[in-house]
Design an enzyme around this catalytic site. Sequence first.
Site, PDB file in Angstrom:
ATOM      1  N   ARG A  34      10.276 -10.040  26.383  1.00 42.97           N
ATOM      2  CA  ARG A  34       9.869 -11.269  25.665  1.00 42.97           C
ATOM      3  C   ARG A  34       8.487 -11.180  25.030  1.00 42.97           C
ATOM      4  NH1 ARG A  34      12.345 -13.582  30.141  1.00 42.97           N
ATOM      5  NH2 ARG A  34      14.459 -14.259  29.644  1.00 42.97           N
ATOM      6  N   LYS A  60       3.621  -9.566  10.485  1.00 39.06           N
ATOM      7  CA  LYS A  60       5.071  -9.566  10.240  1.00 39.06           C
ATOM      8  C   LYS A  60       5.662  -8.290  10.817  1.00 39.06           C
ATOM      9  CE  LYS A  60       5.245 -11.859   5.751  1.00 39.06           C
ATOM     10  NZ  LYS A  60       5.757 -11.615   4.392  1.00 39.06           N
ATOM     11  N   GLU A  72      -1.016  -1.328  -4.186  1.00 37.60           N
ATOM     12  CA  GLU A  72      -1.333  -2.598  -3.492  1.00 37.60           C
ATOM     13  C   GLU A  72      -2.841  -2.868  -3.538  1.00 37.60           C
ATOM     14  OE1 GLU A  72       0.879  -4.750  -2.282  1.00 37.60           O
ATOM     15  OE2 GLU A  72       2.696  -3.605  -1.829  1.00 37.60           O
ATOM     16  N   LYS A  98      -6.580  -9.490   2.077  1.00 38.05           N
ATOM     17  CA  LYS A  98      -5.299  -9.906   2.648  1.00 38.05           C
ATOM     18  C   LYS A  98      -5.512 -10.838   3.834  1.00 38.05           C
ATOM     19  CE  LYS A  98      -0.687  -8.928   4.131  1.00 38.05           C
ATOM     20  NZ  LYS A  98       0.376  -8.026   4.595  1.00 38.05           N
ATOM     21  N   GLU A 153       3.108 -18.963   5.254  1.00 40.36           N
ATOM     22  CA  GLU A 153       3.611 -18.862   3.886  1.00 40.36           C
ATOM     23  C   GLU A 153       4.037 -20.186   3.263  1.00 40.36           C
ATOM     24  OE1 GLU A 153       5.759 -15.094   2.886  1.00 40.36           O
ATOM     25  OE2 GLU A 153       5.929 -15.069   5.051  1.00 40.36           O
ATOM     26  N   ARG A 181      -0.151 -17.729   0.035  1.00 37.77           N
ATOM     27  CA  ARG A 181       0.260 -16.341   0.282  1.00 37.77           C
ATOM     28  C   ARG A 181       1.114 -15.790  -0.858  1.00 37.77           C
ATOM     29  NH1 ARG A 181       1.331 -14.277   6.494  1.00 37.77           N
ATOM     30  NH2 ARG A 181       2.085 -12.226   5.985  1.00 37.77           N
ATOM     31  N   ASN A 227       2.244 -11.881  -3.771  1.00 38.83           N
ATOM     32  CA  ASN A 227       3.510 -11.470  -4.372  1.00 38.83           C
ATOM     33  C   ASN A 227       3.398 -11.096  -5.828  1.00 38.83           C
ATOM     34  OD1 ASN A 227       5.516 -11.303  -2.480  1.00 38.83           O
ATOM     35  ND2 ASN A 227       5.838 -13.514  -2.437  1.00 38.83           N
ATOM     36  N   HIS A 252       5.612  -8.531  -7.331  1.00 41.24           N
ATOM     37  CA  HIS A 252       6.695  -8.298  -6.380  1.00 41.24           C
ATOM     38  C   HIS A 252       8.021  -8.938  -6.778  1.00 41.24           C
ATOM     39  CE1 HIS A 252       3.592  -6.568  -3.954  1.00 41.24           C
ATOM     40  NE2 HIS A 252       4.396  -6.358  -2.924  1.00 41.24           N
ATOM     41  N   HIS A 294      10.546  -6.204  -6.501  1.00 42.21           N
ATOM     42  CA  HIS A 294      11.667  -6.233  -5.556  1.00 42.21           C
ATOM     43  C   HIS A 294      13.001  -6.064  -6.277  1.00 42.21           C
ATOM     44  CE1 HIS A 294       9.231  -8.497  -2.272  1.00 42.21           C
ATOM     45  NE2 HIS A 294       9.228  -7.199  -2.058  1.00 42.21           N
ATOM     46  N   HIS A 305       7.951   1.710  -2.692  1.00 46.16           N
ATOM     47  CA  HIS A 305       7.634   0.291  -2.882  1.00 46.16           C
ATOM     48  C   HIS A 305       6.443   0.109  -3.838  1.00 46.16           C
ATOM     49  CE1 HIS A 305       6.946  -3.927  -2.004  1.00 46.16           C
ATOM     50  NE2 HIS A 305       5.702  -3.640  -1.667  1.00 46.16           N
TER      51      HIS A 305
HETATM   52  N1  LIG Z   1       4.831  -6.042   7.832  1.00 43.45           N
HETATM   53  C1  LIG Z   1       4.360  -6.217   6.624  1.00 43.45           C
HETATM   54  O1  LIG Z   1       3.647  -7.173   6.324  1.00 43.45           O
HETATM   55  C2  LIG Z   1       4.666  -5.195   5.589  1.00 43.45           C
HETATM   56  C3  LIG Z   1       3.981  -5.202   4.368  1.00 43.45           C
HETATM   57  C4  LIG Z   1       4.240  -4.194   3.443  1.00 43.45           C
HETATM   58  C5  LIG Z   1       5.195  -3.224   3.730  1.00 43.45           C
HETATM   59  N2  LIG Z   1       5.851  -3.257   4.919  1.00 43.45           N
HETATM   60  C6  LIG Z   1       6.850  -2.222   5.238  1.00 43.45           C
HETATM   61  O2  LIG Z   1       6.222  -0.961   5.272  1.00 43.45           O
HETATM   62  C7  LIG Z   1       7.204   0.027   5.026  1.00 43.45           C
HETATM   63  C8  LIG Z   1       6.628   1.066   4.106  1.00 43.45           C
HETATM   64  O3  LIG Z   1       5.508   1.636   4.718  1.00 43.45           O
HETATM   65  P1  LIG Z   1       4.967   3.075   4.291  1.00 43.45           P
HETATM   66  O4  LIG Z   1       4.853   3.150   2.826  1.00 43.45           O
HETATM   67  O5  LIG Z   1       3.805   3.341   5.117  1.00 43.45           O
HETATM   68  O6  LIG Z   1       6.220   4.007   4.613  1.00 43.45           O
HETATM   69  P2  LIG Z   1       6.546   4.993   5.836  1.00 43.45           P
HETATM   70  O7  LIG Z   1       6.161   4.422   7.125  1.00 43.45           O
HETATM   71  O8  LIG Z   1       7.966   5.371   5.649  1.00 43.45           O
HETATM   72  O9  LIG Z   1       5.615   6.252   5.521  1.00 43.45           O
HETATM   73  C9  LIG Z   1       5.840   7.031   4.373  1.00 43.45           C
HETATM   74  C10 LIG Z   1       6.128   8.495   4.716  1.00 43.45           C
HETATM   75  O10 LIG Z   1       4.914   9.149   5.072  1.00 43.45           O
HETATM   76  C11 LIG Z   1       5.016   9.732   6.366  1.00 43.45           C
HETATM   77  N3  LIG Z   1       3.667   9.652   6.917  1.00 43.45           N
HETATM   78  C12 LIG Z   1       3.057   8.565   7.444  1.00 43.45           C
HETATM   79  N4  LIG Z   1       1.771   8.814   7.705  1.00 43.45           N
HETATM   80  C13 LIG Z   1       1.548  10.099   7.344  1.00 43.45           C
HETATM   81  C14 LIG Z   1       0.402  10.943   7.357  1.00 43.45           C
HETATM   82  N5  LIG Z   1      -0.806  10.471   7.729  1.00 43.45           N
HETATM   83  N6  LIG Z   1       0.536  12.209   6.947  1.00 43.45           N
HETATM   84  C15 LIG Z   1       1.744  12.662   6.494  1.00 43.45           C
HETATM   85  N7  LIG Z   1       2.853  11.911   6.433  1.00 43.45           N
HETATM   86  C16 LIG Z   1       2.759  10.642   6.854  1.00 43.45           C
HETATM   87  C17 LIG Z   1       6.083   8.944   7.050  1.00 43.45           C
HETATM   88  O11 LIG Z   1       6.684   9.679   8.090  1.00 43.45           O
HETATM   89  C18 LIG Z   1       7.057   8.672   5.906  1.00 43.45           C
HETATM   90  O12 LIG Z   1       7.848   9.807   5.674  1.00 43.45           O
HETATM   91  C19 LIG Z   1       8.421  -0.681   4.481  1.00 43.45           C
HETATM   92  O13 LIG Z   1       9.415  -0.701   5.455  1.00 43.45           O
HETATM   93  C20 LIG Z   1       7.927  -2.087   4.200  1.00 43.45           C
HETATM   94  O14 LIG Z   1       8.934  -3.055   4.373  1.00 43.45           O
HETATM   95  C21 LIG Z   1       5.605  -4.205   5.834  1.00 43.45           C
HETATM   96 ZN   LIG Z   2       4.036  -4.936  -1.406  1.00 37.99          ZN
END
Ligand SMILES: NC(=O)c1ccc[n+]([C@@H]2O[C@H](COP(=O)([O-])OP(=O)(O)OC[C@H]3O[C@@H](n4cnc5c(N)ncnc54)[C@H](O)[C@@H]3O)[C@@H](O)[C@H]2O)c1
Ligand SMILES: [Zn+2]
Length: 360
Positions: free
Chosen positions: A115, A137, A179, A221, A231, A235, A239, A242, A246, A258
């Site tokens: 939990r 999130k 971003e 942020k 939101e 917030r 976007n 986006h 998206h 992304h």
């Molecule tokens: N929670 C939120 O508010 C929020 C906001 C924006 C995005 N997201 C989420 O984040 C995700 C995308 O995140 P991301 O772009 O970090 O993608 P990711 O976590 O897939 O990382 C990108 C790639 O880089 C690799 N990697 C990570 N760190 C590394 C490093 N230091 N050296 C070498 N390789 C490395 C990972 O294994 C992966 O293959 C999506 O799922 C998106 O929905 C969440």
């Molecule tokens: Zn984004």
Amino acid sequence: VPLAGAAYDIVIGDGVLADLPGLLERYCPSAHYAIISDSHVAPLYGERVRSALAQRANVTTAVFTAGEWNKNRETWSSLTDQLLAAGLGRDGAILAVGGGVVGDVAGFVAATYLRGIPYVQIPTTLLAMIDSSVGGKTGVDTAAGKNLVGSFHQPRLVVADVQTLASLPKSHLSAGMSEALKHGAIADRGYFDRLESSRDALLARDPAALADAVTTSVRIKALVVVADEREQGQRAMLNFGHTVGHAVETATGYSLLHGEAIAIGMAAEATLGQKLGVTSETDAKRLESALERFNLPTRLPDEALSARLMEVMRHDKKARSGEVRFSLLKKMGEIARGEKGEWTIPVSSELVLEVLEARR
Ligand SMILES: NC(=O)c1ccc[n+]([C@@H]2O[C@H](COP(=O)([O-])OP(=O)(O)OC[C@H]3O[C@@H](n4cnc5c(N)ncnc54)[C@H](O)[C@@H]3O)[C@@H](O)[C@H]2O)c1
Ligand SMILES: [Zn+2]
């Protein structure tokens, strides 16, 4: 991040991972840590984190295969089973070591395991440092769409060591910069200027330049998220880029990163603002050329048909009949407000289609 009842610190710097044991002692003490990481990051940094903590605590490591397609309930299920098998109790804590995928899924594990237990974000991508590790999130994707099952769960601490970005693939560095440029464009003109002028240092992964970008982005942020935790309105400015972005992601089957999709989205939405007389041509052009200088795309890929994009946006929760709502730039560093102070502005479908058609 001064959230009522859930405030937490973000430690940003060059080499701060070396301070992790002390930071955890202070912000998230526990006798049992579970490191959650993916198959790319675990060999690079997971082992380092484990050995730094092994003398003073019990450490369990759970690793899943890297990739957005593994940000799902099966991974959540496998990770929670591994933690249960390791005997992680209510006094345990999770360390999310990786990009946004790891952060989202590990955060969701932390939100739901027994939990809810504390967790610490140790982001290793630029996107995770400046975006996904702030805001609380967490969640996973389902066949019906991205991020559809999840929860708000704030971390106890975020430790962003810009040294870890040295190993990040180039395309992911640029995607994170997308971003960062967005943050400058919507909220801080001086920051946008700085990103433009330190472009070479940033792409060369200069630690000081990166730490400045992460710090400034996180501040922006955090300010917006704290002003509007659930939101309700403000917030929406995050976007920017986006709504189109998206739709591009969906229409191209997530073949773009992304940050790449929202670069196209920001360029398109800046033109939209220009057509409406909200954004100046100078600012729209400046944004587009900055994105290009960071090796980001600004034109629609062939497979992203404008009509299909329109359809996706209409299905988006922001859509109303015959129009789509957008966060638009007023000028560099400031988002435009609607007549009654709204954070989004309605745009007719015809105008959106026209702008998209001109962007291929
Ligand atoms: N929670 C939120 O508010 C929020 C906001 C924006 C995005 N997201 C989420 O984040 C995700 C995308 O995140 P991301 O772009 O970090 O993608 P990711 O976590 O897939 O990382 C990108 C790639 O880089 C690799 N990697 C990570 N760190 C590394 C490093 N230091 N050296 C070498 N390789 C490395 C990972 O294994 C992966 O293959 C999506 O799922 C998106 O929905 C969440
Ligand atoms: Zn984004």
